[in-house]
Motif scaffolding. Structure first.
Motif, PDB file in Angstrom:
ATOM      1  N   PHE A 153     -30.047  34.885  -8.551  1.00  0.00           N
ATOM      2  CA  PHE A 153     -30.828  36.327  -9.129  1.00  0.00           C
ATOM      3  C   PHE A 153     -31.481  36.101 -10.166  1.00  0.00           C
ATOM      4  CE2 PHE A 153     -26.176  35.951  -7.350  1.00  0.00           C
ATOM      5  CZ  PHE A 153     -26.233  37.258  -6.778  1.00  0.00           C
ATOM      6  N   ALA A 169     -20.902  50.077 -13.882  1.00  0.00           N
ATOM      7  CA  ALA A 169     -21.386  49.415 -14.270  1.00  0.00           C
ATOM      8  C   ALA A 169     -20.721  49.054 -15.536  1.00  0.00           C
ATOM      9  CB  ALA A 169     -22.755  49.440 -14.581  1.00  0.00           C
ATOM     10  N   ARG A 187     -26.158  41.653 -15.862  1.00  0.00           N
ATOM     11  CA  ARG A 187     -26.501  42.751 -15.528  1.00  0.00           C
ATOM     12  C   ARG A 187     -27.250  42.207 -13.925  1.00  0.00           C
ATOM     13  NH1 ARG A 187     -29.999  45.062 -20.000  1.00  0.00           N
ATOM     14  NH2 ARG A 187     -31.817  43.425 -19.251  1.00  0.00           N
ATOM     15  N   ALA A 188     -28.288  41.733 -13.886  1.00  0.00           N
ATOM     16  CA  ALA A 188     -28.697  41.572 -12.175  1.00  0.00           C
ATOM     17  C   ALA A 188     -27.568  41.145 -11.321  1.00  0.00           C
ATOM     18  CB  ALA A 188     -29.888  40.073 -12.476  1.00  0.00           C
ATOM     19  N   TRP A 189     -26.602  40.154 -11.313  1.00  0.00           N
ATOM     20  CA  TRP A 189     -25.774  40.006 -10.555  1.00  0.00           C
ATOM     21  C   TRP A 189     -24.998  41.613 -10.242  1.00  0.00           C
ATOM     22  CZ3 TRP A 189     -20.087  40.408  -9.494  1.00  0.00           C
ATOM     23  CH2 TRP A 189     -20.054  39.921  -8.699  1.00  0.00           C
ATOM     24  N   GLY A 191     -25.765  44.597  -9.755  1.00  0.00           N
ATOM     25  CA  GLY A 191     -26.560  45.400  -8.829  1.00  0.00           C
ATOM     26  C   GLY A 191     -26.636  46.838  -9.658  1.00  0.00           C
ATOM     27  N   PHE A 192     -26.067  48.251  -8.302  1.00  0.00           N
ATOM     28  CA  PHE A 192     -26.581  49.532  -8.388  1.00  0.00           C
ATOM     29  C   PHE A 192     -27.527  49.651  -8.696  1.00  0.00           C
ATOM     30  CE2 PHE A 192     -22.099  48.182 -10.739  1.00  0.00           C
ATOM     31  CZ  PHE A 192     -21.001  48.789 -10.051  1.00  0.00           C
ATOM     32  N   GLU A 193     -28.149  50.939  -8.795  1.00  0.00           N
ATOM     33  CA  GLU A 193     -29.220  51.688  -8.878  1.00  0.00           C
ATOM     34  C   GLU A 193     -29.810  51.620 -10.203  1.00  0.00           C
ATOM     35  OE1 GLU A 193     -31.616  53.956  -7.346  1.00  0.00           O
ATOM     36  OE2 GLU A 193     -29.571  53.803  -6.488  1.00  0.00           O
ATOM     37  N   THR A 194     -31.284  50.185 -10.036  1.00  0.00           N
ATOM     38  CA  THR A 194     -31.427  50.069 -11.674  1.00  0.00           C
ATOM     39  C   THR A 194     -32.901  50.704 -12.037  1.00  0.00           C
ATOM     40  OG1 THR A 194     -30.681  48.278 -11.571  1.00  0.00           O
ATOM     41  CG2 THR A 194     -31.648  48.358 -12.903  1.00  0.00           C
TER      42      THR A 194
END
Ligand code: UDP
Ligand code: MG
Length: 313
Positions: A153, A169, A187-189, A191-194
């Motif tokens: 990731f 989140a 935080r990378a793991w 996901g979600f709209e970033t």
């Protein structure tokens, strides 16, 4: 009338930050005043400070109840304090995560909030520039180069803790049970709209860095091992390679014997080098296994990531 404004909590781990707190309070107050379209609060997580950080935060919270204090029972380290603050802010619509030392300027927060309001669930503040130099800087750069390439990731280089998490989140974070916590990786793991917001990282406003270099190295190693199996795979590959070489060497000597080629019995140096080399590889292998085993042990013990002090009687 109920407050229809979004409820934004700013989560700030604090460890011996007495010299920066007055300016931090003032700049947060200015932020709140200048942005009345959100319902703000600041969650100060005291991570076992030994200076007057607690007294100062308590006094500030009496002056202005939007400043809240969560006290941990001892120093759990930055990641533990952050987890405590995020759990405390779980009922917020969004939580901003930032350092106390004003390296992450509070003036960037409205940009984070507006990125969130235009649809992102996770907002990362990306450094346009950074002030660290020398060994510390080289360490940061090396870490990001290695981590970015090798883990499953990859995290955006030039992002740290500073950012914002929307409610989904935050809920996702609350579901992550692991004890070895590396925030940017997690935080990378999730996901979600970033979305990314650029900013200039500042010099620490006052005092010395509380994360010692040793701690940062440990943090980097933690991040690496909890997001990659690569060291294990690398061991397997080098094992295959070395045994292949050994096999070829054996074959070579057998064939030589069969063909009756005589050689003098030399090769002491070769032998010693091979034995120490292989011994070294095996020890490294045990060390790498140990890194994973220790982490597994930490996880199975299921100890809480932090403990909150009861309110004062
Ligand atoms: N911090 C903490 N617990 C610790 C060490 C640091 O809560 O054991 C906090 C510290 O007060 C600051 C943030 O973590 O708000 C970042 O620490 P620092 O600025 O020393 O580290 P940097 O990442 O800038 O090197
Ligand atoms: Mg700092």
């Amino acid at each position: 009338m109920t407050d229809s404004r979004p409820n934004v909590a700013i989560v700030i781990p604090v460890f011996n930050e007495e010299p920066v707190l007055p300016e931090l309070f003032a700049r947060l107050e200015a932020l709140f005043r200048a942005n009345p379209d959100c319902s703000w609060r600041a969650v100060f997580v005291n991570d076992g400070s030994r200076d007057r950080s607690v007294e100062m935060t308590r006094a500030q919270s009496l002056r202005d109840p939007r400043f809240e204090l969560v006290e941990l029972s001892r120093n759990f380290g930055f990641q533990g304090a952050l987890a405590a603050g995020l759990a405390h802010a779980r009922d917020a619509d969004a939580a901003v995560t930032m350092d106390a030392d004003l390296q992450d300027p509070p003036e960037v927060i409205p940009d984070l909030v507006s990125a969130w309001r235009s649809g992102a669930e996770v907002v990362r503040a990306v450094r346009r520039s950074r002030q660290e130099t020398g060994l510390r800087r080289a360490g940061f750069d090396l870490f990001h180069a290695v981590f970015g390439r090798l883990t499953d990731f990859p995290i955006e280089a030039n992002t740290g803790t500073f950012g914002l998490l929307g409610r989904p989140a935050l809920e996702a974070f609350a579901q992550l049970p692991e004890r070895n916590r590396f925030f940017p990786g997690l935080r990378a793991w999730i996901g979600f709209e970033t979305a990314d917001v650029a900013y200039d990282r500042q010099e620490r406003a006052a005092g010395r860095p509380k994360q010692t270099f040793r701690r940062l190295v440990r943090y980097a190693v933690d991040g690496f091992f909890s997001f990659s199996y690569l060291p294990l795979r690398f061991l397997t590959y080098s094992g295959i390679l070395v045994s292949g070489l050994g096999f070829a060497l054996g074959l070579f000597f057998i064939v030589k014997r069969l063909l009756g080629i005589e050689t003098a019995t030399t090769g002491f140096t070769t032998l010693v080098s091979l034995v120490t080399f292989l011994g070294g590889i095996q020890l490294i292998g045990i060390g790498v296994l140990g890194e994973y085993l220790g982490r597994v042990y930490d996880e199975v013990k299921q100890r809480p990531i932090y403990l909150v002090k009861p309110p004062r009687r």
